[in-house]
Design a protein around this motif. Structure first.
Motif, short mmCIF file in Angstrom:
data_model
loop_
_atom_site.label_atom_id
_atom_site.label_comp_id
_atom_site.label_asym_id
_atom_site.label_seq_id
_atom_site.Cartn_x
_atom_site.Cartn_y
_atom_site.Cartn_z
N TYR A 102 0.83 -1.21 0.00
CA TYR A 102 0.00 0.00 0.00
C TYR A 102 0.86 1.25 0.00
N GLN A 103 0.50 2.19 -0.89
CA GLN A 103 1.22 3.46 -0.95
C GLN A 103 0.23 4.61 -0.71
N PRO A 104 0.60 5.54 0.18
CA PRO A 104 -0.34 6.62 0.50
C PRO A 104 -0.50 7.65 -0.62
N LYS A 105 -1.70 8.21 -0.70
CA LYS A 105 -1.95 9.44 -1.47
C LYS A 105 -2.11 10.54 -0.43
N ILE A 106 -1.42 11.65 -0.68
CA ILE A 106 -1.28 12.71 0.32
C ILE A 106 -1.94 13.99 -0.19
N MET B 228 -9.71 6.20 1.76
CA MET B 228 -10.20 5.32 0.71
C MET B 228 -9.11 4.32 0.38
N VAL B 229 -9.53 3.22 -0.22
CA VAL B 229 -8.54 2.29 -0.74
C VAL B 229 -8.69 2.27 -2.25
N ALA B 230 -7.55 2.27 -2.96
CA ALA B 230 -7.58 2.30 -4.42
C ALA B 230 -7.05 0.99 -4.97
N VAL B 231 -7.74 0.46 -5.97
CA VAL B 231 -7.35 -0.81 -6.60
C VAL B 231 -7.20 -0.57 -8.10
N LEU C 149 -9.13 -2.54 4.62
CA LEU C 149 -9.50 -1.13 4.81
C LEU C 149 -9.57 -0.69 6.28
N PRO C 150 -10.21 -1.47 7.16
CA PRO C 150 -10.25 -1.02 8.56
C PRO C 150 -8.86 -0.82 9.16
N ARG C 151 -7.93 -1.72 8.82
CA ARG C 151 -6.58 -1.58 9.38
C ARG C 151 -5.82 -0.42 8.74
N LEU C 152 -6.11 -0.14 7.48
CA LEU C 152 -5.51 1.04 6.84
C LEU C 152 -6.00 2.31 7.52
N GLU C 153 -7.27 2.33 7.87
CA GLU C 153 -7.82 3.52 8.54
C GLU C 153 -7.22 3.67 9.93
N ILE D 278 4.02 -3.64 7.73
CA ILE D 278 5.09 -2.70 8.07
C ILE D 278 4.80 -1.26 7.63
N LEU D 279 3.54 -0.98 7.29
CA LEU D 279 3.17 0.40 6.91
C LEU D 279 3.47 1.37 8.04
#
Ligand code: C2E
Ligand code: MG
Ligand code: MG
Ligand code: MG
Length: 270
Positions: free
Chosen positions: A44-48, A114-117, A102-106, A269-270
């Motif tokens: 996963y890579q963040p959008k900022i 949001m999650v992007a695929v 998604l819940p763990r990303l939040e 490891i995010l």
């Protein structure tokens, strides 16, 4: 813009050696097993948001760690999986895994994201793709407006009518749509306006020499104006250095993505 995307090559012949092609055949035979047993995972890579440096989304990027061949980049096998009709299973797998995560990303972001695929042209050719995707989300109680589907400009233009119809269906179902690698394809302004889009991802080739090259700055500006005219969220891809991030501060309304803010990392490891 196409002429400026200097790192894009269009091959009119099949450039793969026999060896490479054999490797890809072996890989595809392993695909289902790898999806089931963890050889394939998502990074996963963040959008900022440039205005406040906050994470607004994480993009899922597929990673294949093969027992014999080691780490295989998506560019080395995704196009082949598309060619042999094996991509759709990958897409549905990625949507399911991303939605599960998604819940763990939040949690990591400390706020709703949001999650992007990434999806492929082949997915858009399936008349019930929107229902399949929606069915996966319902199983995890996630609503489509938390999910961004990224499709490259080139993939969309390959069959624009078909793409327009499916993007419309996905959009009506509530999914958000991003046009990926914008500027490397050949879409006209009127074609762009006809698609149901929420986000424009400006290809990283636009950033070459951007802090110093006045011509490139003007071209970048034109791409931004285009996105703004269409009322799209704009994400600048491939921001690698502080110099580029600083230069971009003149566009506080934009979002960015790149190694400067974070590399794609597995959730653990995010
Ligand atoms: P993309 O969707 O445009 O993703 C951006 C690519 O640029 C990723 O490469 C990412 O790791 C890389 N990147 C991110 N920040 C930077 C940066 O600052 N500098 C540079 N030089 N590169 C950066 P990756 O992960 O190798 O993926 C390549 C492409 O493969 C993706 O391009 C996407 O089109 C495709 N892909 C990845 N995962 C999937 C998937 O699950 N399904 C499908 N259909 N395609 C996928
Ligand atoms: Mg993408
Ligand atoms: Mg891209
Ligand atoms: Mg790309």
């Amino acid at each position: 813009f196409a002429s400026l995307a200097t790192d894009t090559t269009i091959n009119v012949y099949d450039p793969r050696s026999e060896e490479e092609q054999n490797l890809q055949h072996f890989l595809i035979l392993d695909l289902d097993r790898a999806l089931r047993t963890g050889g394939i995972h998502l990074a996963y890579q963040p959008k900022i948001c440039l205005r406040d440096n906050r994470v607004i989304a994480y993009e899922a990027l597929i990673r294949w760690n093969h027992p014999d061949y080691g780490l295989i980049r998506p560019d080395q096998w995704i196009p082949f999986a598309e060619q042999v009709g094996a991509i759709h299973g990958v897409t549905l797998w990625a949507i399911e895994r991303a939605v599960q995560d998604l819940p763990r990303l939040e949690q990591k972001a400390g706020r709703p994201v949001m999650v992007a695929v990434n999806i492929s042209a082949r997915d858009l050719a399936r008349s019930d793709f929107h229902s399949e995707a929606q069915a996966i989300l319902s199983r995890y109680g996630v609503t489509p407006n938390n999910v961004m589907l990224e499709i490259t400009e080139t993939a969309v233009m390959r069959n624009a009518d078909q793409a327009r119809q499916m993007l419309e269906k996905l959009s009506r179902a509530g999914f958000r749509i991003a046009l990926d690698d914008f500027g490397t394809g050949y879409s006209s302004l009127s074609a762009l306006a006809s698609f149901s889009l929420d986000e424009l991802k400006i290809d990283r080739s636009f950033l070459t020499d951007i802090p110093t090259d006045a011509i490139r700055q003007r071209i970048f500006h034109t791409a931004v104006e285009l996105g703004e005219a269409l009322d799209l969220r704009i994400v600048v891809e491939g921001v690698e250095t502080a110099a580029v991030a600083d230069w971009l501060q003149r566009y506080p309304g934009l979002c960015g993505q790149g190694y400067y803010w974070g590399r794609p990392e597995p959730l653990s490891i995010l």
